[in-house]
Design an enzyme around this catalytic site. Structure first.
Site, PDB file in Angstrom:
ATOM      1  CE  LYS A   1       8.817 -13.714   1.553  1.00 44.55           C
ATOM      2  NZ  LYS A   1       8.991 -15.211   0.261  1.00 44.55           N
TER       3      LYS A   1
ATOM      4  NE  ARG B   1      18.553 -17.738   2.029  1.00 42.94           N
ATOM      5  CZ  ARG B   1      16.886 -17.792   1.907  1.00 42.94           C
ATOM      6  NH1 ARG B   1      16.561 -16.202   1.688  1.00 42.94           N
ATOM      7  NH2 ARG B   1      15.654 -17.596   1.516  1.00 42.94           N
TER       8      ARG B   1
ATOM      9  NE  ARG C   1      17.255 -15.494  -2.152  1.00 41.31           N
ATOM     10  CZ  ARG C   1      16.609 -15.961  -1.761  1.00 41.31           C
ATOM     11  NH1 ARG C   1      16.066 -14.680  -1.585  1.00 41.31           N
ATOM     12  NH2 ARG C   1      16.271 -16.809  -1.685  1.00 41.31           N
TER      13      ARG C   1
ATOM     14  NE  ARG D   1       7.940 -18.867   5.463  1.00 38.16           N
ATOM     15  CZ  ARG D   1       8.735 -18.114   4.661  1.00 38.16           C
ATOM     16  NH1 ARG D   1       8.744 -16.960   6.218  1.00 38.16           N
ATOM     17  NH2 ARG D   1       9.696 -18.667   4.112  1.00 38.16           N
TER      18      ARG D   1
ATOM     19  NE  ARG E   1      12.958 -21.948   0.587  1.00 37.94           N
ATOM     20  CZ  ARG E   1      13.828 -20.798  -0.468  1.00 37.94           C
ATOM     21  NH1 ARG E   1      14.526 -21.062  -0.742  1.00 37.94           N
ATOM     22  NH2 ARG E   1      13.722 -18.935  -0.096  1.00 37.94           N
TER      23      ARG E   1
HETATM   24  P1  AP5 Z   1      14.491 -11.141  -2.491  1.00 31.01           P
HETATM   25  O1  AP5 Z   1      13.976  -9.856  -2.483  1.00 31.01           O
HETATM   26  O2  AP5 Z   1      15.816 -12.126  -1.480  1.00 31.01           O
HETATM   27  O3  AP5 Z   1      12.707 -12.581  -2.253  1.00 31.01           O
HETATM   28  P2  AP5 Z   1      11.949 -12.955  -0.763  1.00 31.01           P
HETATM   29  O4  AP5 Z   1      10.542 -12.741  -1.129  1.00 31.01           O
HETATM   30  O5  AP5 Z   1      12.536 -12.566   0.373  1.00 31.01           O
HETATM   31  O6  AP5 Z   1      12.799 -14.303  -1.381  1.00 31.01           O
HETATM   32  P3  AP5 Z   1      12.790 -15.312   0.185  1.00 31.01           P
HETATM   33  O7  AP5 Z   1      13.796 -16.507  -0.643  1.00 31.01           O
HETATM   34  O8  AP5 Z   1      14.318 -14.849   1.225  1.00 31.01           O
HETATM   35  O9  AP5 Z   1      12.070 -16.161   1.134  1.00 31.01           O
HETATM   36  P4  AP5 Z   1      11.550 -17.030   1.601  1.00 31.01           P
HETATM   37  O10 AP5 Z   1      10.073 -16.617   2.079  1.00 31.01           O
HETATM   38  O11 AP5 Z   1      11.540 -18.225   0.806  1.00 31.01           O
HETATM   39  O12 AP5 Z   1      12.623 -16.830   2.723  1.00 31.01           O
HETATM   40  P5  AP5 Z   1      12.965 -16.463   4.277  1.00 31.01           P
HETATM   41  O13 AP5 Z   1      14.528 -15.886   4.280  1.00 31.01           O
HETATM   42  O14 AP5 Z   1      11.646 -15.672   4.881  1.00 31.01           O
HETATM   43  O15 AP5 Z   1      14.619 -11.941  -3.991  1.00 31.01           O
HETATM   44  C1  AP5 Z   1      14.916 -12.999  -4.814  1.00 31.01           C
HETATM   45  C2  AP5 Z   1      15.658 -12.898  -5.937  1.00 31.01           C
HETATM   46  O16 AP5 Z   1      14.806 -11.920  -6.962  1.00 31.01           O
HETATM   47  C3  AP5 Z   1      17.096 -11.886  -5.434  1.00 31.01           C
HETATM   48  O17 AP5 Z   1      18.602 -12.265  -6.070  1.00 31.01           O
HETATM   49  C4  AP5 Z   1      16.828 -10.105  -5.863  1.00 31.01           C
HETATM   50  O18 AP5 Z   1      17.556  -9.577  -5.888  1.00 31.01           O
HETATM   51  C5  AP5 Z   1      16.046 -10.147  -7.369  1.00 31.01           C
HETATM   52  N1  AP5 Z   1      14.779  -9.831  -7.315  1.00 31.01           N
HETATM   53  C6  AP5 Z   1      13.881  -9.361  -6.424  1.00 31.01           C
HETATM   54  N2  AP5 Z   1      12.860  -8.407  -6.769  1.00 31.01           N
HETATM   55  C7  AP5 Z   1      13.649  -8.169  -8.376  1.00 31.01           C
HETATM   56  C8  AP5 Z   1      12.416  -8.080  -8.791  1.00 31.01           C
HETATM   57  N3  AP5 Z   1      11.977  -6.894  -9.578  1.00 31.01           N
HETATM   58  N4  AP5 Z   1      13.246  -8.170 -10.374  1.00 31.01           N
HETATM   59  C9  AP5 Z   1      14.142  -8.771 -11.073  1.00 31.01           C
HETATM   60  N5  AP5 Z   1      15.211  -9.824  -9.558  1.00 31.01           N
HETATM   61  C10 AP5 Z   1      14.164  -8.840  -8.405  1.00 31.01           C
HETATM   62  O19 AP5 Z   1      12.924 -17.713   5.166  1.00 31.01           O
HETATM   63  C11 AP5 Z   1      14.179 -18.662   5.112  1.00 31.01           C
HETATM   64  C12 AP5 Z   1      13.516 -20.157   5.668  1.00 31.01           C
HETATM   65  O20 AP5 Z   1      13.635 -19.315   7.388  1.00 31.01           O
HETATM   66  C13 AP5 Z   1      12.315 -20.496   5.652  1.00 31.01           C
HETATM   67  O21 AP5 Z   1      12.253 -21.229   4.825  1.00 31.01           O
HETATM   68  C14 AP5 Z   1      11.823 -21.256   7.141  1.00 31.01           C
HETATM   69  O22 AP5 Z   1      12.834 -22.531   7.360  1.00 31.01           O
HETATM   70  C15 AP5 Z   1      11.959 -19.741   7.777  1.00 31.01           C
HETATM   71  N6  AP5 Z   1      11.892 -18.819   7.946  1.00 31.01           N
HETATM   72  C16 AP5 Z   1      11.494 -17.943   8.239  1.00 31.01           C
HETATM   73  N7  AP5 Z   1      10.791 -17.327   8.654  1.00 31.01           N
HETATM   74  C17 AP5 Z   1       9.565 -18.095   9.443  1.00 31.01           C
HETATM   75  C18 AP5 Z   1       8.275 -18.595  10.093  1.00 31.01           C
HETATM   76  N8  AP5 Z   1       7.599 -17.348   9.859  1.00 31.01           N
HETATM   77  N9  AP5 Z   1       7.918 -19.609  10.452  1.00 31.01           N
HETATM   78  C19 AP5 Z   1       9.188 -20.609  10.106  1.00 31.01           C
HETATM   79  N10 AP5 Z   1      10.125 -20.698   9.638  1.00 31.01           N
HETATM   80  C20 AP5 Z   1      10.167 -19.428   8.883  1.00 31.01           C
HETATM   81 MG    MG Z   2      14.159 -13.192   1.947  1.00 31.72          MG
END
Ligand code: AP5
Ligand code: MG
Length: 216
Positions: free
Chosen positions: A13, A160, A127, A88, A171
């Site tokens: 994402k 992270r 990552r 979410r 998660r």
């Molecule tokens: P990356 O692009 O970083 O993936 P992502 O989908 O953004 O994964 P996240 O771990 O950030 O998602 P998440 O939803 O768990 O965390 P968030 O920060 O939103 O890609 C991952 C890896 O793969 C990278 O190394 C990249 O280089 C690689 N990659 C990407 N595309 C690729 C491809 N095509 N081929 C190969 N490799 C590839 O949330 C974190 C925490 O915040 C949550 O757990 C929660 O506690 C809190 N939070 C956030 N939003 C909310 C909400 N709305 N409500 C409540 N709590 C929230």
């Molecule tokens: Mg992310």
């Protein structure tokens, strides 16, 4: 365009959000990034959010919703936005509808990034993120040329806290229990488009843009 990206942890994402947002010329709003900026800045919001993030749970809705409401009221979001990581759960989706309605607008489309479970685990375990500029690397799929150093800015790369295996498991459970129901919710609202998010990053971006074009 007013757009939401949805998909499991590690679906790409954040990676896709930056490319799609720049192609569509809308601000990218990532709730996870905003929480992490508050954690590193040592703010009260960051201290509270960290307690939930470290276990892989969701930060309480009232905190998250208020933060998004404020962010979407900023001038740069007036002509459109890309939300990464929000909503979410169904309650957040309903609040997003209310926020849009209060701004006299509505959501155009929700893009689902589909990735196999095994791929997600590989993406999260490899990552690495830059402490200085926030750029996201991958040890296998997009490695920096020097171990532990960001090619973009020379900053230090870190893993992270919530990418530890036990937190990742939690998660993924939270995703399937709380976030996955959004797929039906937005299908019912006729706003959902899904793409295969496996394969090279550039190919995924092209599939995303092609899927979004009818909504532009
Ligand atoms: P990356 O692009 O970083 O993936 P992502 O989908 O953004 O994964 P996240 O771990 O950030 O998602 P998440 O939803 O768990 O965390 P968030 O920060 O939103 O890609 C991952 C890896 O793969 C990278 O190394 C990249 O280089 C690689 N990659 C990407 N595309 C690729 C491809 N095509 N081929 C190969 N490799 C590839 O949330 C974190 C925490 O915040 C949550 O757990 C929660 O506690 C809190 N939070 C956030 N939003 C909310 C909400 N709305 N409500 C409540 N709590 C929230
Ligand atoms: Mg992310």
């Amino acid at each position: 365009m007013r757009l939401v990206l949805v998909g499991p942890p590690g679906a790409g994402k954040g990676t896709q959000a930056q490319f799609i947002a720049s192609r569509l010329e809308v601000p990218k709003i990532s709730t996870g990034d905003i929480f992490r900026a508050n954690v590193s800045g040592g703010t009260e919001l960051g201290k509270t959010a960290k307690r939930y993030m470290d276990d892989g749970g969701l930060v309480p809705d009232e905190i998250t919703n208020a933060m998004v409401r404020d962010r979407l009221a900023e001038d740069d979001a007036e002509a459109g936005f890309l939300l990464d990581g929000f909503p979410r759960n169904i309650a957040q989706a309903e609040v997003l509808d209310d926020i849009c309605a209060a701004l006299g607008t509505s959501l155009d489309v929700v893009l689902e990034l589909r990735v196999d479970f095994d791929e997600v685990v590989k993406r999260l375990s490899g990552r690495r993120t830059c402490r200085k500029c926030g750029h996201v690397w991958h040890l296998e799929f997009d490695p920096p040329s020097q171990d532990g150093v960001c090619d973009k800015c020379g900053g230090e790369l870190y893993q992270r806290d919530d990418d530890k295996p036990e937190t990742v498991r939690n998660r993924l459970t939270v995703y399937s229990e709380q976030t996955q129901p959004l797929i039906d919710f937005y299908t019912g609202a006729d706003k959902l488009v899904s793409i295969d998010a496996q394969g090279p990053v550039e190919d995924v971006t092209e599939r995303a843009i092609a899927a979004l074009t009818p909504f532009a």
